[in-house]
Design a protein around this motif. Structure first.
Motif, PDB file in Angstrom:
ATOM      1  N   LEU A 175     -79.311  64.482   9.557  1.00 49.76           N
ATOM      2  CA  LEU A 175     -79.377  63.051   9.805  1.00 49.76           C
ATOM      3  C   LEU A 175     -79.548  62.346   8.461  1.00 49.76           C
ATOM      4  CD1 LEU A 175     -81.811  63.146  12.852  1.00 49.76           C
ATOM      5  CD2 LEU A 175     -79.334  62.760  12.946  1.00 49.76           C
ATOM      6  N   ARG A 176     -79.179  61.088   8.410  1.00 47.06           N
ATOM      7  CA  ARG A 176     -79.270  60.318   7.168  1.00 47.06           C
ATOM      8  C   ARG A 176     -79.949  58.979   7.445  1.00 47.06           C
ATOM      9  NH1 ARG A 176     -74.091  57.296   5.136  1.00 47.06           N
ATOM     10  NH2 ARG A 176     -75.769  55.829   4.639  1.00 47.06           N
ATOM     11  N   PRO A 177     -80.548  58.365   6.435  1.00 49.45           N
ATOM     12  CA  PRO A 177     -81.058  57.007   6.623  1.00 49.45           C
ATOM     13  C   PRO A 177     -79.911  56.059   6.971  1.00 49.45           C
ATOM     14  CG  PRO A 177     -81.879  57.986   4.580  1.00 49.45           C
ATOM     15  CD  PRO A 177     -80.802  58.886   5.075  1.00 49.45           C
ATOM     16  N   ASN A 178     -80.187  55.128   7.849  1.00 52.40           N
ATOM     17  CA  ASN A 178     -79.161  54.155   8.244  1.00 52.40           C
ATOM     18  C   ASN A 178     -79.171  52.975   7.270  1.00 52.40           C
ATOM     19  OD1 ASN A 178     -77.190  52.812   9.837  1.00 52.40           O
ATOM     20  ND2 ASN A 178     -78.820  51.637  10.824  1.00 52.40           N
ATOM     21  N   THR A 179     -78.817  53.287   6.024  1.00 52.66           N
ATOM     22  CA  THR A 179     -78.773  52.267   4.982  1.00 52.66           C
ATOM     23  C   THR A 179     -77.498  52.432   4.168  1.00 52.66           C
ATOM     24  OG1 THR A 179     -80.091  53.715   3.538  1.00 52.66           O
ATOM     25  CG2 THR A 179     -81.271  52.016   4.770  1.00 52.66           C
ATOM     26  N   LEU A 180     -77.114  51.353   3.509  1.00 49.62           N
ATOM     27  CA  LEU A 180     -75.886  51.348   2.704  1.00 49.62           C
ATOM     28  C   LEU A 180     -76.171  51.917   1.328  1.00 49.62           C
ATOM     29  CD1 LEU A 180     -72.890  50.310   2.540  1.00 49.62           C
ATOM     30  CD2 LEU A 180     -73.839  48.223   1.541  1.00 49.62           C
ATOM     31  N   TRP A 181     -75.390  52.934   0.940  1.00 46.35           N
ATOM     32  CA  TRP A 181     -75.533  53.535  -0.380  1.00 46.35           C
ATOM     33  C   TRP A 181     -74.481  52.988  -1.325  1.00 46.35           C
ATOM     34  CZ3 TRP A 181     -76.493  58.747   2.434  1.00 46.35           C
ATOM     35  CH2 TRP A 181     -77.876  58.967   2.551  1.00 46.35           C
ATOM     36  N   PHE A 182     -74.691  53.247  -2.625  1.00 45.62           N
ATOM     37  CA  PHE A 182     -73.847  52.651  -3.668  1.00 45.62           C
ATOM     38  C   PHE A 182     -72.376  53.065  -3.572  1.00 45.62           C
ATOM     39  CE2 PHE A 182     -77.999  52.137  -5.756  1.00 45.62           C
ATOM     40  CZ  PHE A 182     -77.904  50.825  -6.183  1.00 45.62           C
ATOM     41  N   ASP A 183     -72.107  54.254  -3.065  1.00 41.51           N
ATOM     42  CA  ASP A 183     -70.716  54.701  -2.989  1.00 41.51           C
ATOM     43  C   ASP A 183     -70.118  54.475  -1.603  1.00 41.51           C
ATOM     44  OD1 ASP A 183     -72.309  56.614  -1.767  1.00 41.51           O
ATOM     45  OD2 ASP A 183     -71.283  58.348  -2.666  1.00 41.51           O
ATOM     46  N   GLU A 184     -70.732  53.571  -0.831  1.00 41.08           N
ATOM     47  CA  GLU A 184     -70.222  53.226   0.498  1.00 41.08           C
ATOM     48  C   GLU A 184     -69.829  51.755   0.540  1.00 41.08           C
ATOM     49  OE1 GLU A 184     -72.539  56.303   3.409  1.00 41.08           O
ATOM     50  OE2 GLU A 184     -73.687  54.570   2.749  1.00 41.08           O
ATOM     51  N   SER A 185     -69.026  51.404   1.523  1.00 40.80           N
ATOM     52  CA  SER A 185     -68.497  50.041   1.624  1.00 40.80           C
ATOM     53  C   SER A 185     -69.107  49.309   2.812  1.00 40.80           C
ATOM     54  CB  SER A 185     -66.971  50.079   1.782  1.00 40.80           C
ATOM     55  OG  SER A 185     -66.371  50.723   0.681  1.00 40.80           O
ATOM     56  N   TYR A 186     -69.196  47.997   2.685  1.00 39.20           N
ATOM     57  CA  TYR A 186     -69.589  47.166   3.817  1.00 39.20           C
ATOM     58  C   TYR A 186     -68.555  47.299   4.936  1.00 39.20           C
ATOM     59  CZ  TYR A 186     -72.956  44.683   0.829  1.00 39.20           C
ATOM     60  OH  TYR A 186     -74.005  44.350   0.007  1.00 39.20           O
ATOM     61  N   ASN A 187     -69.026  47.269   6.165  1.00 38.63           N
ATOM     62  CA  ASN A 187     -68.133  47.220   7.327  1.00 38.63           C
ATOM     63  C   ASN A 187     -68.822  46.420   8.429  1.00 38.63           C
ATOM     64  OD1 ASN A 187     -69.776  49.057   9.032  1.00 38.63           O
ATOM     65  ND2 ASN A 187     -69.132  50.621   7.561  1.00 38.63           N
ATOM     66  N   GLU A 188     -68.100  46.128   9.481  1.00 37.55           N
ATOM     67  CA  GLU A 188     -68.662  45.315  10.563  1.00 37.55           C
ATOM     68  C   GLU A 188     -69.601  46.121  11.447  1.00 37.55           C
ATOM     69  OE1 GLU A 188     -69.572  42.314  13.309  1.00 37.55           O
ATOM     70  OE2 GLU A 188     -68.864  42.262  11.235  1.00 37.55           O
ATOM     71  N   LYS A 189     -69.234  47.351  11.764  1.00 39.50           N
ATOM     72  CA  LYS A 189     -69.995  48.145  12.727  1.00 39.50           C
ATOM     73  C   LYS A 189     -71.445  48.345  12.306  1.00 39.50           C
ATOM     74  CE  LYS A 189     -70.123  52.707  14.943  1.00 39.50           C
ATOM     75  NZ  LYS A 189     -69.477  54.043  15.028  1.00 39.50           N
ATOM     76  N   LEU A 190     -71.660  48.668  11.034  1.00 36.34           N
ATOM     77  CA  LEU A 190     -73.007  48.995  10.562  1.00 36.34           C
ATOM     78  C   LEU A 190     -73.663  47.880   9.769  1.00 36.34           C
ATOM     79  CD1 LEU A 190     -72.256  52.638   9.372  1.00 36.34           C
ATOM     80  CD2 LEU A 190     -73.552  51.998  11.414  1.00 36.34           C
ATOM     81  N   TYR A 191     -72.843  47.049   9.077  1.00 38.22           N
ATOM     82  CA  TYR A 191     -73.408  46.116   8.107  1.00 38.22           C
ATOM     83  C   TYR A 191     -72.916  44.676   8.275  1.00 38.22           C
ATOM     84  CZ  TYR A 191     -74.360  50.723   6.197  1.00 38.22           C
ATOM     85  OH  TYR A 191     -74.755  52.034   6.058  1.00 38.22           O
ATOM     86  N   PHE A 192     -72.279  44.374   9.394  1.00 32.59           N
ATOM     87  CA  PHE A 192     -71.985  42.993   9.806  1.00 32.59           C
ATOM     88  C   PHE A 192     -71.108  42.232   8.813  1.00 32.59           C
ATOM     89  CE2 PHE A 192     -76.150  44.270  11.486  1.00 32.59           C
ATOM     90  CZ  PHE A 192     -75.889  44.204  12.847  1.00 32.59           C
TER      91      PHE A 192
END
Length: 278
Positions: A175-192
């Motif tokens: 399992l992973r923390p449900n947070t945005l990491w530096f090598d990830e992108s914003y999206n609607e499903k998780l980050y509005f």
């Protein structure tokens, strides 16, 4: 001549379109609750990741090879969050939401849940929430962190039970923390991503509180508010943010050099005194 803050608030309350009062908050608003900021001199990226650069440690790539180390850090964060209480700024924002109702929108970069703990309801958490988790293989939906999973000191190792709890019951992956990491992108499903930009188009005043503006979605939100005719009001004791550097020369930007809690109380009083709130 630029209008006064009181005039802007009155005019926005009288509008029928593009009249949202949106509030964009960052780690600075939680610093009064004892939570460290990220990039400040006493920031958590400095204290908690002393052997790594944030852009290296705070990545899915690093997590995929160092799950236990990353979870030690995040269970230390769990301890900080559990010990923190909302401050006057959080509570005042909740009171402003009660006054404005559907004219209110809160967008936060914070992952501590203190806005909700203070009573805020209409909240977009654009960087996630450290009190929730999801499967690293994305085989399941967002879940609350297991109650049996205990917080840790920063140097405290995970137990066998911790490791068991931190694996997905469906596929067996971490399992992973449900947070945005530096090598990830914003999206609607998780980050509005889409929802916040739609709100920005309807925003008459965007209040920017406690954020340096170092990430792309807050920058896009501010740009969109201005593009659609809204104003930017930054609450910051220093002239050191992206927003000041980018927008201070424009007619629709205003800097209020006060502590967040003090400025928000004044904003709440201005809204309360206006007789046309519905």
């Amino acid at each position: 001549m630029k209008p006064t803050l009181q005039t802007l608030i009155q005019e926005n309350l009288q509008k029928k379109k593009k009249n949202l009062f949106s509030f964009l908050t960052g780690a600075g608003i939680s610093s009064e609750s004892g939570l460290p900021t990220y990039r400040g001199i006493d920031g958590i990226w400095i204290k908690g990741t002393q052997y790594h650069k944030p852009e290296e440690f705070g990545t899915f790539k690093y997590f995929s090879k160092n799950q236990e180390e990353v979870w030690q850090y995040n269970l230390f964060w769990k301890k900080l969050i559990e010990e923190a209480e909302p401050n006057q700024g959080h509570f005042t924002l909740s009171e402003i939401e009660n006054l404005l109702d559907k004219k209110f929108q809160l967008i936060t970069q914070n992952v501590d849940g203190l806005h909700q703990k203070a009573g805020s309801k209409n909240v977009f958490e654009i960087h996630g929430n450290k009190q929730t988790i999801r499967c690293a293989s994305e085989c399941s939906s967002i879940m609350l962190m297991p109650a049996e999973l205990k917080s840790k000191e920063l140097t405290e190792d995970l137990t066998e039970k911790d490791i068991e709890l931190l694996h997905c019951q469906n596929c067996g992956d971490w399992l992973r923390p449900n947070t945005l990491w530096f090598d990830e992108s914003y999206n609607e499903k998780l980050y509005f991503l889409n929802s916040t930009l739609r709100a920005a188009k309807k925003t008459g005043i965007l209040f920017i509180i406690g954020t340096s503006g170092a990430t792309t979605l807050p920058q896009m939100i501010a740009e969109t508010v201005l593009q659609y005719g809204g104003y930017l009001i930054e609450i910051n004791t220093e002239e050191d943010s992206y927003f000041f550097e980018r927008f201070s020369g424009t007619k629709k930007y205003m800097l209020i050099k006060e502590r967040a809690s003090d400025a928000l109380m004044k904003i709440k009083d201005m809204i309360e005194k206006h007789e046309t709130i519905v």
